[in-house]
Design a protein around this motif. Sequence first.
Motif, short mmCIF file in Angstrom:
data_model
loop_
_atom_site.label_atom_id
_atom_site.label_comp_id
_atom_site.label_asym_id
_atom_site.label_seq_id
_atom_site.Cartn_x
_atom_site.Cartn_y
_atom_site.Cartn_z
N ASN A 20 -5.93 -3.31 -10.33
CA ASN A 20 -7.34 -3.06 -10.62
C ASN A 20 -8.24 -4.08 -9.94
O ASN A 20 -9.35 -3.75 -9.52
N ALA A 21 -7.78 -5.34 -9.85
CA ALA A 21 -8.58 -6.37 -9.18
C ALA A 21 -8.74 -6.04 -7.70
O ALA A 21 -9.85 -6.15 -7.14
N MET A 22 -7.67 -5.63 -7.04
CA MET A 22 -7.76 -5.31 -5.61
C MET A 22 -8.61 -4.07 -5.37
O MET A 22 -9.33 -3.98 -4.37
N SER A 23 -8.56 -3.12 -6.31
CA SER A 23 -9.40 -1.93 -6.18
C SER A 23 -10.88 -2.31 -6.21
O SER A 23 -11.67 -1.90 -5.35
N ARG A 24 -11.26 -3.12 -7.18
CA ARG A 24 -12.67 -3.54 -7.31
C ARG A 24 -13.07 -4.47 -6.16
O ARG A 24 -14.20 -4.42 -5.68
N TRP A 25 -12.14 -5.33 -5.75
CA TRP A 25 -12.41 -6.24 -4.64
C TRP A 25 -12.68 -5.47 -3.34
O TRP A 25 -13.64 -5.77 -2.61
N LEU A 26 -11.85 -4.46 -3.06
CA LEU A 26 -12.03 -3.69 -1.83
C LEU A 26 -13.35 -2.92 -1.85
O LEU A 26 -14.01 -2.77 -0.81
N LEU A 27 -13.76 -2.44 -3.02
CA LEU A 27 -15.07 -1.78 -3.12
C LEU A 27 -16.19 -2.74 -2.76
O LEU A 27 -17.13 -2.39 -2.03
#
Length: 466
Positions: free
Chosen positions: A106-113
């Motif tokens: 979830n952190a990488m998903s939000r980070w990439l956004l």
Amino acid sequence: MSGLFPWNLSTVCTFFSAFRFVFTVLAAVWIFSRGAPKRRWYRGRLAVCLLLGVGLSVIQPIGLVATSGGGWGGVSPFLFARVWIFLTFLWALLVVVCCRDISWTNAMSRWLLGVCVERFVTAFVHNWLFVVLLPQFSDRHPLAYMAICVVIYALFLALAARFIAPVFDRDIIPSGQEDWRLCALYVVNYTILSAISGISMSINERHVPNLLARIGPDEGLDVIQRFSATTAGVIAIVILVFQYTIYRTATLQQESAMLNLLAEQKTRQYRTLTENIDFINHKTHDLKHQVAALEFAGDERRRQMVREVQQALNLYDSIANTGNEALDTLITERNFFCTQHGVRLSCMLGGCDWDAIDVVDLYTMLGNALDNAIDYVMRFDDPDKRVVSASARQHGDLIVISVDNHFEGAVEMRGGLPVTTKADAASHGLGLKSIRHIARRYGGDILVTAEPPVFTVQISLVASRS
């Protein structure tokens, strides 16, 4: 540092550009991760991360000057800039993981956004305005350049926070789980975006200026410069759309799981009631004979028959009516189970706005808390110790749920939760981590107290429909 930079507006503008990039990346990532629960010592963690960000900002212009002069082992300024940009993006990801109670997926998903939003604004606004249309503006008007950058980035980040971030408000996978395939996919997406950005920067900052110096102004070079200035932004849009597709797929899967859970609850409720209807009818039939026999029974037999009548009548109180179907199903099931196994379960859960809580979250939190309590008290032979109670009260948007049970002995607490081992009283800790994570997602928390003769799990939630 004074030997490297003459202190003037141009130097201030150079440092401003570094700070602008570092903290724009952080702000863009924060927009998408702000809804995640905070970790313990959040402010201290955030302060350390911000200090690291300041260090990254300061080292960039110093490193560029040093590498331009042939220092630092012959590292080229371009290579140094690429490594610095990579470290800045990595730092933003670590800020999310360090400060927010969130899985890596979830952190990488939000980070990439956040990275995509920053790349979009930089490509379509900053690069077009100050690289393509007004290439000398920052050198001639540094104060105006800094002011315009602040306004532009603040405006677009505010728009992203208002219109884009709410679309991605939920975790892409359930809390406490990891999907390393998605993590690998995010790494690939970031690598593509980073490579395109590096090529674009190389074209605009190295190749196009060299060609202009050699052949002069040329329409073909202008086309190349404009194309390279926007390529990273286009890739950012593609990845953002791809992220939305993944998110919608995950959301639909979660909604499907919720519908399946509701259907399963209905089936379980029907099965539970069906399995017990024969028992209830049998008890009702026996009541007629028992009441008639009371007239002729002795004192001891009369007392025994009265207790049997009371137990039979208690079954009619097992069907809950809290105003929430999922909660009614949960309490009804536990009531039947407790009645048949000699556990006294008392529930006062009416009068709260349960519809403001996601049905799966509500079922998970209260189900885990009740199951832990019931499992624990069933080890006692004394009927007076086989007692569990659940209550809830609401003040404004704040809902407080309390689950209490009889408790003996001692339990070791760690991080506010019992140390869990299945062989002892600490088995209450099973599922408490998931309860805490859900509660924090609703702006609340859990409080566990173990003071004989009562063990209490108190769950607080902010049930705001907004």
